[in-house]
Design a protein around this motif. Structure first.
Motif, PDB file in Angstrom:
ATOM      1  N   ASP A 159       0.870  -0.938   0.114  1.00 17.68           N
ATOM      2  CA  ASP A 159       0.206  -0.010   0.066  1.00 17.68           C
ATOM      3  C   ASP A 159       0.718   1.784  -0.359  1.00 17.68           C
ATOM      4  O   ASP A 159       0.613   1.894  -0.509  1.00 17.68           O
ATOM      5  CB  ASP A 159      -1.200   0.388   1.407  1.00 17.68           C
ATOM      6  N   ALA A 160       1.733   1.272   0.758  1.00 14.72           N
ATOM      7  CA  ALA A 160       3.122   2.647   0.629  1.00 14.72           C
ATOM      8  C   ALA A 160       3.932   2.810  -0.084  1.00 14.72           C
ATOM      9  O   ALA A 160       4.101   3.800  -0.901  1.00 14.72           O
ATOM     10  CB  ALA A 160       3.976   2.440   1.879  1.00 14.72           C
ATOM     11  N   LEU A 161       4.395   1.661  -1.129  1.00 15.55           N
ATOM     12  CA  LEU A 161       5.359   1.374  -2.053  1.00 15.55           C
ATOM     13  C   LEU A 161       4.772   2.226  -3.808  1.00 15.55           C
ATOM     14  O   LEU A 161       5.604   2.275  -4.622  1.00 15.55           O
ATOM     15  CB  LEU A 161       6.088   0.261  -2.072  1.00 15.55           C
ATOM     16  N   LEU A 162       3.447   0.842  -3.845  1.00 18.05           N
ATOM     17  CA  LEU A 162       3.151   0.904  -4.813  1.00 18.05           C
ATOM     18  C   LEU A 162       2.849   2.813  -5.862  1.00 18.05           C
ATOM     19  O   LEU A 162       3.064   2.846  -7.038  1.00 18.05           O
ATOM     20  CB  LEU A 162       2.034   0.088  -5.562  1.00 18.05           C
ATOM     21  N   PRO A 163       1.750   3.482  -4.742  1.00 21.24           N
ATOM     22  CA  PRO A 163       2.618   4.582  -5.417  1.00 21.24           C
ATOM     23  C   PRO A 163       3.263   5.402  -6.188  1.00 21.24           C
ATOM     24  O   PRO A 163       3.398   6.309  -6.435  1.00 21.24           O
ATOM     25  CB  PRO A 163       1.457   5.223  -3.921  1.00 21.24           C
ATOM     26  N   LEU A 164       4.511   4.810  -5.233  1.00 19.58           N
ATOM     27  CA  LEU A 164       5.573   5.256  -5.782  1.00 19.58           C
ATOM     28  C   LEU A 164       6.025   4.955  -7.472  1.00 19.58           C
ATOM     29  O   LEU A 164       7.205   5.051  -7.704  1.00 19.58           O
ATOM     30  CB  LEU A 164       7.071   5.292  -5.203  1.00 19.58           C
ATOM     31  N   VAL A 165       5.766   4.512  -7.590  1.00 22.88           N
ATOM     32  CA  VAL A 165       5.637   3.115  -9.268  1.00 22.88           C
ATOM     33  C   VAL A 165       6.660   4.813 -10.130  1.00 22.88           C
ATOM     34  O   VAL A 165       7.748   4.294 -10.952  1.00 22.88           O
ATOM     35  CB  VAL A 165       4.850   2.683  -9.475  1.00 22.88           C
ATOM     36  N   PRO A 166       5.792   5.803 -10.026  1.00 21.98           N
ATOM     37  CA  PRO A 166       5.712   6.965 -10.927  1.00 21.98           C
ATOM     38  C   PRO A 166       7.110   7.286 -11.036  1.00 21.98           C
ATOM     39  O   PRO A 166       7.930   7.973 -11.625  1.00 21.98           O
ATOM     40  CB  PRO A 166       4.742   7.835 -10.884  1.00 21.98           C
ATOM     41  N   GLU A 167       7.520   7.729  -9.493  1.00 17.69           N
ATOM     42  CA  GLU A 167       8.302   7.988  -9.240  1.00 17.69           C
ATOM     43  C   GLU A 167       9.657   7.045 -10.008  1.00 17.69           C
ATOM     44  O   GLU A 167      10.896   7.319 -10.110  1.00 17.69           O
ATOM     45  CB  GLU A 167       8.855   8.600  -8.480  1.00 17.69           C
ATOM     46  N   LEU A 168      10.236   5.712  -9.657  1.00 18.35           N
ATOM     47  CA  LEU A 168      10.446   5.136 -10.052  1.00 18.35           C
ATOM     48  C   LEU A 168      10.917   4.956 -12.102  1.00 18.35           C
ATOM     49  O   LEU A 168      12.026   4.669 -11.885  1.00 18.35           O
ATOM     50  CB  LEU A 168      10.567   3.702  -9.509  1.00 18.35           C
ATOM     51  N   ALA A 169       9.685   5.215 -12.035  1.00 15.68           N
ATOM     52  CA  ALA A 169       9.601   5.383 -13.618  1.00 15.68           C
ATOM     53  C   ALA A 169      10.428   6.199 -13.683  1.00 15.68           C
ATOM     54  O   ALA A 169      11.637   6.557 -14.870  1.00 15.68           O
ATOM     55  CB  ALA A 169       8.367   5.500 -14.013  1.00 15.68           C
ATOM     56  N   GLU A 170      10.609   7.175 -13.149  1.00 13.27           N
ATOM     57  CA  GLU A 170      11.640   8.387 -14.102  1.00 13.27           C
ATOM     58  C   GLU A 170      12.331   8.828 -13.761  1.00 13.27           C
ATOM     59  O   GLU A 170      13.686   8.787 -14.384  1.00 13.27           O
ATOM     60  CB  GLU A 170      10.773   9.913 -12.995  1.00 13.27           C
ATOM     61  N   LEU A 171      12.911   7.687 -12.475  1.00 14.31           N
ATOM     62  CA  LEU A 171      15.020   7.409 -12.306  1.00 14.31           C
ATOM     63  C   LEU A 171      14.766   6.402 -13.429  1.00 14.31           C
ATOM     64  O   LEU A 171      16.037   6.745 -13.925  1.00 14.31           O
ATOM     65  CB  LEU A 171      14.814   6.906 -11.339  1.00 14.31           C
ATOM     66  N   GLY A 172      14.079   6.025 -13.850  1.00 16.51           N
ATOM     67  CA  GLY A 172      14.669   4.992 -14.732  1.00 16.51           C
ATOM     68  C   GLY A 172      14.270   5.458 -15.560  1.00 16.51           C
ATOM     69  O   GLY A 172      15.623   4.756 -16.752  1.00 16.51           O
ATOM     70  N   ARG A 173      14.023   6.076 -16.471  1.00 17.25           N
ATOM     71  CA  ARG A 173      14.556   6.684 -17.816  1.00 17.25           C
ATOM     72  C   ARG A 173      16.223   7.785 -17.473  1.00 17.25           C
ATOM     73  O   ARG A 173      16.273   7.550 -18.540  1.00 17.25           O
ATOM     74  CB  ARG A 173      13.285   7.976 -17.911  1.00 17.25           C
TER      75      ARG A 173
END
Length: 347
Positions: free
Chosen positions: A24-38
């Motif tokens: 619940d706490a971490l799935l909302p951070l997927v977009p921020e991880l995607a930004e680092l991934g780019r």
């Protein structure tokens, strides 16, 4: 033999809820991880101990499903040798249960100085690791009092699965969210097979624990648990490495514990290894692997029917229960293994 319920056993039972809170706490951070991934192309994992075993899972997961090269760091390159390495285009992922292990924090800072972007995975909110990382994935395991890591380890695996989603892995987040319920059912199931395997292991000095691919991390972590809480000479190996020579140590007095998801490309090889070990007269015990592995083993513990990529989060639970059961059978306190503390500092 000690019969009272251990703290370790209580914390094993807390894992389903800890995993729900973490997802619940971490799935909302997927977009921020995607930004680092780019901004990055490959991943460097920085960890020690159980966290290092979690990193092995992350490495397989990212390479198999996100198409990214992922490797494990050698922290001494930073902390002992003081070398400089070009880490431009690298996402350095530091994993520490407490977030306070100086070597891990220092190595992550070194990686940033070498040009990497950084992610910290820890159960320590407000820890030095969270303060130093570009993005912190703080797991929600709650306080863990027993020295052997259980819920902090499985929540790390969940965090790594979220990392994979953020870095473009084509995985079903719904399957990930089904893991806590699957583990809850497994913990509530009768533990007869685990008791029987513990009885068989009580008379041996060593064992080989083996898995391949996604399950290799589980073999490593299971071996670590048996070493630190039961003082068993447990060797964690990929079955590919096991076949290259160390299989010679597997005999009537040195059983094999084989770990596999219920499906996936490594299952047939695991079954074949079980058959080979058994034909050599050695005891062989299975964790997971469905009916195919169960049929090839002397005793086996079933695992939830999860996709291969998610299975390691649940596969370690029977090994945790086996460790706790065996430790108590041997008269040891699984909560406080000799010579170990909750935070290990490496100079």
């Amino acid at each position: 033999m000690t019969t009272s319920t251990s703290v370790m056993r209580s914390e094993i039972a807390e894992q389903p809820e800890a995993l729900r809170r973490t997802l619940d706490a971490l799935l909302p951070l997927v977009p921020e991880l995607a930004e680092l991934g780019r901004e990055t192309r490959q991943v460097l994992f920085i960890a020690r101990g159980s966290s290092d075993n979690a990193a092995v899972y992350g490495s397989y997961l990212l390479q198999a499903h996100a198409g990214r090269l992922a490797t494990l760091a050698s922290p001494s390159i930073a902390t002992t040798y003081g070398s400089k390495v070009d880490l431009s285009g690298v996402l350095a992922v530091a994993i520490s249960q407490s977030g306070r292990t100086e070597e891990i924090v220092d190595t992550m800072n070194w990686a940033a100085e070498c040009g990497a972007r950084t992610v910290g995975i820890t159960n320590g909110a407000g820890s030095p690791l969270t303060q130093a990382a570009d993005l912190a994935l703080v797991t929600q395991a709650g306080s863990e009092l027993a020295v052997p890591a259980t819920k902090t380890y499985t929540t790390q695996l969940a965090a790594l699965a979220v990392l994979a989603l953020g870095l473009g892995a084509d995985l079903d987040s719904g399957a990930l969210q089904a893991v806590p319920d699957a583990i809850e059912e497994a913990i509530a199931a009768p533990q007869g097979p685990i008791e029987l395997i513990a009885e068989r292991l009580a008379g041996v000095q060593g064992a080989v624990i083996s898995g391949r691919g996604m399950a290799f991390s589980t073999a490593l972590e299971a071996a670590l648990k048996l070493k630190e809480a039961c003082y068993l000479h447990a060797m964690g190996l990929s079955y590919a490495d096991l076949l290259h020579g160390p299989i010679a140590v597997v005999d009537a007095d040195t059983p094999a514990i084989l770990v596999a998801a219920n499906s996936g490309p490594t299952l047939p090889g695991t079954v074949a290894l079980a058959e080979r070990v058994s034909s050599a007269g050695a005891p062989v015990f299975g964790i997971g692997g469905g009916q195919a592995l169960a049929d090839a083993c002397d005793l086996s513990v079933p695992a939830p029917d999860l996709p291969e990529w998610a299975a390691p989060i649940s596969l370690i639970v029977p090994a945790q229960l086996l460790t706790e059961t065996l430790a108590r059978r041997l008269g040891y306190n699984p909560d406080a293994p000799r010579g170990l503390g909750k935070v290990t500092q490496t100079s």
